[in-house]
Design an enzyme around this catalytic site. Structure first.
Site, PDB file in Angstrom:
ATOM      1  N   LYS A 132     -21.808  -5.711  -1.928  1.00 47.93           N
ATOM      2  CA  LYS A 132     -21.925  -4.294  -2.253  1.00 47.93           C
ATOM      3  C   LYS A 132     -22.808  -4.146  -3.486  1.00 47.93           C
ATOM      4  O   LYS A 132     -22.412  -4.495  -4.588  1.00 47.93           O
ATOM      5  CB  LYS A 132     -20.529  -3.697  -2.518  1.00 47.93           C
ATOM      6  CG  LYS A 132     -20.416  -2.204  -2.227  1.00 47.93           C
ATOM      7  CD  LYS A 132     -20.875  -1.238  -3.262  1.00 47.93           C
ATOM      8  CE  LYS A 132     -20.316  -1.265  -4.622  1.00 47.93           C
ATOM      9  NZ  LYS A 132     -21.061  -0.258  -5.485  1.00 47.93           N
ATOM     10  N   GLU A 158     -17.764 -11.826 -14.215  1.00 45.81           N
ATOM     11  CA  GLU A 158     -18.745 -11.922 -15.305  1.00 45.81           C
ATOM     12  C   GLU A 158     -18.887 -10.510 -15.853  1.00 45.81           C
ATOM     13  O   GLU A 158     -19.417  -9.626 -15.198  1.00 45.81           O
ATOM     14  CB  GLU A 158     -20.074 -12.473 -14.773  1.00 45.81           C
ATOM     15  CG  GLU A 158     -20.999 -12.947 -15.881  1.00 45.81           C
ATOM     16  CD  GLU A 158     -22.114 -11.965 -16.161  1.00 45.81           C
ATOM     17  OE1 GLU A 158     -21.978 -11.214 -17.162  1.00 45.81           O
ATOM     18  OE2 GLU A 158     -23.086 -11.931 -15.409  1.00 45.81           O
ATOM     19  N   CYS A 197     -25.835  -7.936 -20.081  1.00 46.58           N
ATOM     20  CA  CYS A 197     -24.469  -8.201 -20.544  1.00 46.58           C
ATOM     21  C   CYS A 197     -24.460  -9.209 -21.691  1.00 46.58           C
ATOM     22  O   CYS A 197     -23.579  -9.181 -22.542  1.00 46.58           O
ATOM     23  CB  CYS A 197     -23.588  -8.681 -19.388  1.00 46.58           C
ATOM     24  SG  CYS A 197     -24.365  -9.908 -18.357  1.00 46.58           S
ATOM     25  N   GLU A 219     -19.570  -2.405 -26.420  1.00 38.78           N
ATOM     26  CA  GLU A 219     -20.816  -2.697 -25.713  1.00 38.78           C
ATOM     27  C   GLU A 219     -21.548  -1.387 -25.429  1.00 38.78           C
ATOM     28  O   GLU A 219     -21.037  -0.516 -24.734  1.00 38.78           O
ATOM     29  CB  GLU A 219     -20.517  -3.429 -24.402  1.00 38.78           C
ATOM     30  CG  GLU A 219     -21.779  -3.872 -23.683  1.00 38.78           C
ATOM     31  CD  GLU A 219     -21.498  -4.649 -22.403  1.00 38.78           C
ATOM     32  OE1 GLU A 219     -22.224  -5.616 -22.140  1.00 38.78           O
ATOM     33  OE2 GLU A 219     -20.559  -4.280 -21.674  1.00 38.78           O
TER      34      GLU A 219
END
Length: 472
Positions: A179, A253, A287, A384
């Protein structure tokens, strides 16, 4: 001094269909509903894409289950032939795919052309080499594929994350339902065409497009044996809860807040290039971005002067211009988050600076930004941001640098800049990060494992280690 002249890459190298269906069992099939995918640099609609419903996920998982029996029974050398073929087709179509990725994602063409696409092909080549050598991977003398893998990938590296997930799964003999992210589905749908061009047996790779609900149906589907997710820590937590107790394998992750540590003996110009690459590459949509700069107090002023001079040369604008350094923010929602956290940084007392740059009138844009006077209490140092925003903190001793670097719920990556090899090794050993770069940043290789600690997830992708989650 040369004057800047645009050098646009032609859009004509790629043909985008007005609409795309779901790729299930080797064929494109329509969905009941559709959503639009847009070019974040211009807000123009690129295509309409099928919105996967629960019954579509059922069909895709059933197709993958049927294909698993024959695909897993193939000798590894035969599976390798398909992976080698996919890798070569990706190389042949790399210009087309690079333009498509820049249009759908907003990242500069020189990144998709010179970083993303070579790495995508390299991952398929690398895992093709493993397909007939699995008994030597260190996971038992007779490793078996797990079954059907449900894979959910993010929007920041759409095609590269696909390669990270699909290549090891197929090499190990698994079949896949993937997906892609809602805002960047096009390169995955083009990859479906690559699979057909490579004569990959129907059902081995299935691609179901959609939003968060489609991903949730896939992750929670009882026919899935292994879940692989790359994305936000918040969604990762939800997935971990939903998979708990089901017997499904899971690798995550997730987010990061990497420290990029510059010691007083570091080569300043080289470090500045690494800092710029660490936070402004892919608009900071990384990331493992080096979003916290920890610089030794004695050189902080000199380094910041050099960094600001370098940032003033960054070109922000058209992603298809080969001179562009910083492209468009991927979506309106992401731009709103970056803007909100940056305003909070100013409100909390950090000093904000951006070079002078004119931003286009249409699309989603954010100027490269640094904050100085940042403390560990500031939200911009803890959360973040996932955008081109750098928080600068200082330290006096290596021990203080290590303590500040580790003072985060994340643990994905870090960077160390120093001329002393002994110092690099000593500091790296104490950092709680899955990847530590020395005198460089954001360098990836298919032979090297990648993954995090703490709230950055668990499991490894890439290298021999990347096979483990796909082998029983």
């Amino acid at each position: 001094m040369f004057e800047y002249a645009p050098a646009p890459e032609s859009r004509s190298v790629v043909t985008i269909q007005p609409s795309y269906g779901l790729f299930i069992d080797g064929d494109f099939t329509p969905g009941k509903d559709v959503f639009k995918t847009i070019n974040p640099a211009t807000e123009e609609v690129l295509s309409e894409v099928a919105l996967g419903a629960p019954e579509d996920v059922d069909r895709a998982v059933a197709a993958a289950r049927r294909a698993f029996a024959t695909w897993s029974a193939l000798p590894g050398a035969e599976r390798a032939k398909y992976l080698f073929r996919i890798a070569r087709i990706i190389q042949e179509r790399s210009r087309e795919l690079a333009v498509l990725e820049s249009l759908d994602n907003g990242k500069p063409i020189k990144e998709t052309r010179d970083v993303d696409l070579p790495l995508v092909a390299a991952h398929f080549f690398y895992y093709a080499g493993w397909a007939d050598k699995l008994q030597y991977a260190g996971f038992g003398p007779d490793p078996r594929p797990v079954g059907v893998a449900g894979q959910v990938i993010p929007w920041n590296f759409p095609l590269l994350m696909l390669a990270w997930k699909i290549a090891p799964a197929l090499a190990a003999g698994n079949t896949v339902v993937l997906k892609p992210a809602e805002t960047t589905p096009l390169s995955a749908l083009f990859f479906a065409d690559v699979c057909r061009q490579a004569d990959l047996p129907p059902g081995v790779v299935n691609i179901v497009t959609g939003a968060g609900d489609t991903g949730r149906y896939l992750v929670e589907h009882p026919g899935i044996d292994k879940v692989a997710f790359t994305g936000s820590t918040e969604v990762g937590r939800q997935i971990a809860r939903s998979v708990a107790g089901t017997g499904k394998r899971l690798t995550l992750e997730l987010g990061g807040k990497a420290a990029n540590i510059v010691f007083d003996d570091a080569p300043i110009d080289q470090a500045v290039e690494g800092i710029v690459n660490g936070i402004f590459f892919n608009q900071g949509h990384v990331c493992c971005a080096g979003s916290r700069l920890l610089v030794q107090e004695s050189i902080a002023e000199e380094l910041l002067d050099s960094l600001k001079r370098r940032m003033a040369t960054l070109r922000v604008g058209d992603p298809l211009d080969k001179n562009t350094d910083v492209g468009a923010i991927n979506s309106a929602a992401q731009l709103a988050r970056i803007t909100e956290l940056s305003e909070i940084g100013s409100e909390e007392g950090a000093e904000r600076w951006s070079p002078e740059c004119s931003l286009p009138d249409r699309g989603f844009w954010f100027a490269p930004t640094i904050f100085t006077g940042v403390t560990q209490a500031h939200r911009i140092a803890r959360e973040e941001i996932f955008g081109p925003v750098l928080s600068v903190l200082t330290f006096r001793t290596p021990a203080e640098a290590i303590e500040k670097a580790n003072n985060t719920p994340y643990g994905l990556s870090a960077g160390i800049w120093s001329e002393k090899g002994s110092r690099i090794l000593a500091v790296a050993d104490k950092l709680r990060a899955g990847v530590v770069w020395a005198n460089t940043f954001n360098k990836f290789d298919p032979t090297s494992p990648f993954g995090g600690y703490k709230e950055s997830g668990y499991g490894r992708e890439g290298g021999r280690h990347g096979l483990e989650a796909y082998l029983a």
